[in-house]
Motif scaffolding. Structure first.
Motif, mmCIF file in Angstrom:
data_model
loop_
_atom_site.group_PDB
_atom_site.id
_atom_site.type_symbol
_atom_site.label_atom_id
_atom_site.label_comp_id
_atom_site.label_asym_id
_atom_site.label_seq_id
_atom_site.Cartn_x
_atom_site.Cartn_y
_atom_site.Cartn_z
ATOM 1 N N VAL B 67 0.369 -100.703 -61.277
ATOM 2 C CA VAL B 67 1.384 -99.841 -60.666
ATOM 3 C C VAL B 67 2.724 -100.556 -60.621
ATOM 4 O O VAL B 67 2.804 -101.783 -60.587
ATOM 5 N N GLU B 68 3.792 -99.750 -60.631
ATOM 6 C CA GLU B 68 5.148 -100.240 -60.375
ATOM 7 C C GLU B 68 5.713 -99.402 -59.253
ATOM 8 O O GLU B 68 5.352 -98.245 -59.100
ATOM 9 N N GLY B 69 6.635 -99.984 -58.508
ATOM 10 C CA GLY B 69 7.243 -99.225 -57.432
ATOM 11 C C GLY B 69 6.724 -99.703 -56.097
ATOM 12 O O GLY B 69 6.225 -100.824 -55.991
ATOM 13 N N GLY B 70 6.831 -98.864 -55.085
ATOM 14 C CA GLY B 70 6.445 -99.324 -53.762
ATOM 15 C C GLY B 70 5.646 -98.308 -52.983
ATOM 16 O O GLY B 70 5.834 -97.095 -53.116
ATOM 17 N N ILE B 71 4.684 -98.818 -52.213
ATOM 18 C CA ILE B 71 3.994 -97.993 -51.223
ATOM 19 C C ILE B 71 3.995 -98.796 -49.929
ATOM 20 O O ILE B 71 3.606 -99.969 -49.935
ATOM 21 N N THR B 72 4.463 -98.192 -48.855
ATOM 22 C CA THR B 72 4.447 -98.918 -47.580
ATOM 23 C C THR B 72 3.574 -98.189 -46.577
ATOM 24 O O THR B 72 3.511 -96.959 -46.547
ATOM 25 N N LEU B 73 2.870 -98.997 -45.778
ATOM 26 C CA LEU B 73 2.076 -98.484 -44.657
ATOM 27 C C LEU B 73 2.704 -99.090 -43.403
ATOM 28 O O LEU B 73 2.750 -100.319 -43.275
ATOM 29 N N ASP B 74 3.195 -98.263 -42.520
ATOM 30 C CA ASP B 74 3.957 -98.744 -41.359
ATOM 31 C C ASP B 74 5.064 -99.704 -41.783
ATOM 32 O O ASP B 74 5.314 -100.722 -41.130
ATOM 33 N N ASN B 77 4.759 -103.347 -47.323
ATOM 34 C CA ASN B 77 4.398 -103.079 -48.718
ATOM 35 C C ASN B 77 2.927 -103.409 -48.972
ATOM 36 O O ASN B 77 2.500 -104.536 -48.772
ATOM 37 N N ILE B 78 2.155 -102.403 -49.407
ATOM 38 C CA ILE B 78 0.721 -102.643 -49.635
ATOM 39 C C ILE B 78 0.415 -103.042 -51.071
ATOM 40 O O ILE B 78 -0.720 -103.324 -51.422
ATOM 41 N N LEU B 79 1.443 -103.056 -51.926
ATOM 42 C CA LEU B 79 1.191 -103.368 -53.336
ATOM 43 C C LEU B 79 1.423 -104.842 -53.645
ATOM 44 O O LEU B 79 1.185 -105.293 -54.759
ATOM 45 N N GLY B 80 1.875 -105.594 -52.645
ATOM 46 C CA GLY B 80 2.166 -107.011 -52.874
ATOM 47 C C GLY B 80 0.930 -107.768 -53.338
ATOM 48 O O GLY B 80 -0.200 -107.420 -52.993
ATOM 49 N N ALA B 81 1.151 -108.820 -54.108
ATOM 50 C CA ALA B 81 0.050 -109.571 -54.709
ATOM 51 C C ALA B 81 -0.883 -110.147 -53.654
ATOM 52 O O ALA B 81 -2.092 -110.125 -53.803
ATOM 53 N N GLY B 82 -0.330 -110.648 -52.552
ATOM 54 C CA GLY B 82 -1.179 -111.307 -51.561
ATOM 55 C C GLY B 82 -1.677 -110.361 -50.479
ATOM 56 O O GLY B 82 -2.308 -110.788 -49.517
ATOM 57 N N TYR B 83 -1.427 -109.051 -50.641
ATOM 58 C CA TYR B 83 -1.764 -108.126 -49.569
ATOM 59 C C TYR B 83 -3.283 -108.015 -49.377
ATOM 60 O O TYR B 83 -4.039 -107.971 -50.351
ATOM 61 N N ASP B 84 -3.731 -107.968 -48.143
ATOM 62 C CA ASP B 84 -5.161 -107.929 -47.832
ATOM 63 C C ASP B 84 -5.726 -106.519 -48.053
ATOM 64 O O ASP B 84 -5.619 -105.654 -47.197
ATOM 65 N N VAL B 85 -6.308 -106.326 -49.226
ATOM 66 C CA VAL B 85 -6.792 -104.997 -49.610
ATOM 67 C C VAL B 85 -7.956 -104.553 -48.718
ATOM 68 O O VAL B 85 -8.108 -103.370 -48.422
ATOM 69 N N ILE B 86 -8.767 -105.512 -48.287
ATOM 70 C CA ILE B 86 -9.918 -105.188 -47.440
ATOM 71 C C ILE B 86 -9.441 -104.532 -46.138
ATOM 72 O O ILE B 86 -9.947 -103.482 -45.742
#
Lengths: 280, 262
Positions: B67-74, B77-86
């Motif tokens: 994906v490209e672009g951005g998705i934010t939750l509160d 950014n949830i698309l960041g490389a280090g974001y905790d997907v779990i």
């Protein structure tokens, strides 16, 4: 329509022929081992003493050798096979999975005498060196059998995992499960019947394997639970002695073949039992 | 977190999504209002399921997706490389098209999520089960058969069990990917009533083929379309559901909701 009928009859003949062959083998072995039961007697046949020269035909050492080497082969081979199956289906990138799958298929195609030979020239000296024993015995047989059951368990295990509905994995991952949690808590439990069948089929292969085992087990008639002592299995004893046996000796060997056959049939019946439970 | 982030739980900005070389979504920008239901509608293959699966990063499971672009939750950014997907997936739960309970008991299905984070206390699990099944309007039907397999229930009950399973991890957002396409009308009714009830506390997104359903349950609707075969999915129109169904501003939206194609 007439052609349909002929084809149907032809196919039926093929099926009947295979069924008849199995029936005849069973009857033949039973008939040939009958003298052993009547003349040698069950107590002698299942005793621990094997001295055909002295009329002692006890198969207990071989029976235990067969069961122990099969168990040992599965203890090593089943975790390896299931682990490989999980890796192939869930972890490996598809290109790597294909290479490994080909490799495992190749392993299945290697004649058992070649695997036994490897066991003889590499494994047995290795075990001899680290344990100080002769190297022959159940331990060596177990490792050789593990290699032989690996393709069966891996292929069927991976097939079982592949046939699970993808929705199960999705549901688990969407709940925030890690890959390992998904494998352990959802996929393996969901596939446990199929995996069990894979292990039992592997067991069938291990029980009947002859050549590779005969080359590394030591071929003694010694009853032992020590995995580093030379001993024998039903199959190794059969193949070692069948050329020269006559009379009661020959009948005793047939009795051992009958026991082997019964063991295999128990496995087949247990597979039916496992899969039927799944459908219920 | 600015004011818009308060009103909008999830915000998608200039999102492009690819499966290998194939571009599946083109420049999607969409804000999901907190404690409201947003419906994604459009013909098959328009990318609405793909979009909803970006929101909890389920597309990560597919080799070659990016994906490209951005998705934010509160606002984060949830698309960041280090974001905790779990933890993302625990906050953003999902109900699938086909009911997919695990081959485990009803009880074990519901406690699956809590057990994953190590909750072992029996009393606590019991209360989670009761609470979650009540929220999913299933408690009365199954309270006496909690040990029976989840897969022995009817399709509609299974889907509500799946909702209860999601409830048990106390998510903030729930994604429904065509939740009623495989179940009967009475069960569909129950799930729609349930969604209306859950709206008080949860932000919800529903993908649906059924325009009546979108009109009935949602507050906002986005209409998506693939212009030509092989093109990526785009958002044609997004707005208040009532306005969209009574007075669409785009001719293509009108054609679709009046049943002229798709």
């Amino acid at each position: 329509m007439a052609r349909e009928k002929y084809i149907k009859m032809l196919l039926m003949a093929c099926a009947s022929l295979s069924f008849l062959a199995i029936l005849l083998i069973f009857l033949f072995i039973f008939q040939e081992s009958l003298p052993a039961i009547t003349r040698i007697g069950i107590p002698n046949l299942f005793s621990a003493a094997w001295n055909p020269d002295k009329g002692q035909y006890g198969m207990l050492a071989f029976l235990i050798g067969t069961l122990l080497s099969t168990l040992g082969g599965l203890l090593i081979g089943a975790p390896l096979g299931i682990g490989t199956a999980v890796f192939l289906d869930q972890v490996a990138p598809s290109r790597m999975a294909n290479v490994i799958r080909r490799g495992v298929e190749l392993l299945a195609g290697i004649p058992s005498v070649v695997i036994g030979w490897f066991g003889l020239i590499i494994l047995v000296p290795f075990i001899a060196r680290i344990t100080g024993s002769a190297g022959y015995g159940i331990a060596a047989a177990s490792v050789v059998l593990a290699v032989m059951v690996l393709p069966t368990i891996t292929a069927l295990g991976a097939e079982t995992l592949r046939s699970l509905p993808p929705e199960l994995k999705e549901a688990s991952v969407a709940m925030g499960a890690t890959r390992w949690q998904t494998i352990r808590k959802v996929l393996l439990p969901a596939g446990k019947e199929g995996i069990l069948v894979a292990v039992v089929l592997g067991m069938g292969r291990a029980i009947g394997e002859t050549m590779a085992v005969q080359m590394v087990v030591g071929n003694s008639s010694q009853l032992t639970l020590n995995p580093f002592q030379p001993t024998g299995t039903l199959t190794s004893n059969l193949v070692t002695n069948m050329g020269e046996a006559v009379g009661n000796f020959r009948a005793a060997l047939f009795a051992q073949a009958l026991v082997l056959l019964i063991l295999s049939m128990i496995l087949i019946v247990s597979i039916r039992f496992i899969t039927r439970k799944k459908e219920a | 977190m600015d004011n818009d982030d308060n009103e909008h739980k999830l915000r998608v900005k200039n999102l492009n999504m690819y499966y290998g070389d194939f571009k599946a979504l083109d420049d999607i920008s969409l804000d999901f209002a907190s404690r409201h239901i947003t419906a994604l509608i459009g013909p098959s293959g328009c990318g609405k399921s793909t979009l909803v699966r970006c929101l909890n990063r389920m597309n990560d499971l597919i080799d070659g997706s990016r994906v490209e672009g951005g998705i934010t939750l509160d606002g984060e950014n949830i698309l960041g490389a280090g974001y905790d997907v779990i933890s993302l997936r625990r906050r953003v739960g999902m109900v699938f098209q086909r009911p997919n309970p695990f081959p485990k008991s009803i009880y074990e299905n519901v406690v699956y999520g809590p057990r994953l984070v190590g909750i072992k206390d029996k009393e606590r699990l019991d209360s989670i089960v009761e609470d979650s099944l009540k929220k999913a309007a299933l408690w009365d039907e199954v309270k006496k058969i909690l040990n029976r397999s989840g897969q022995s229930l009817s399709g509609g009950q299974q889907q509500r069990l799946c909702i209860a399973r999601v409830m048990a991890v106390q998510p903030e957002v729930i994604l429904f990917d065509e939740p009623c396409s495989a179940i009967d009308p009475i069960s569909t009714q129950k799930i729609e009533d349930l969604m209306a009830e859950l709206k008080k506390n949860y932000t919800m997104v529903i993908v649906t083929h059924n325009m009546q359903q979108a009109a009935r349950v949602s507050d906002y609707t986005a209409f998506m379309l693939v212009e030509e075969q092989g093109d990526p999915g785009k958002i044609v129109e997004f707005g208040d559901t009532n306005t969209m169904f009574t007075n669409p501003s785009d001719q293509r939206t009108e054609n679709y909701i009046t049943g002229r194609f798709g």
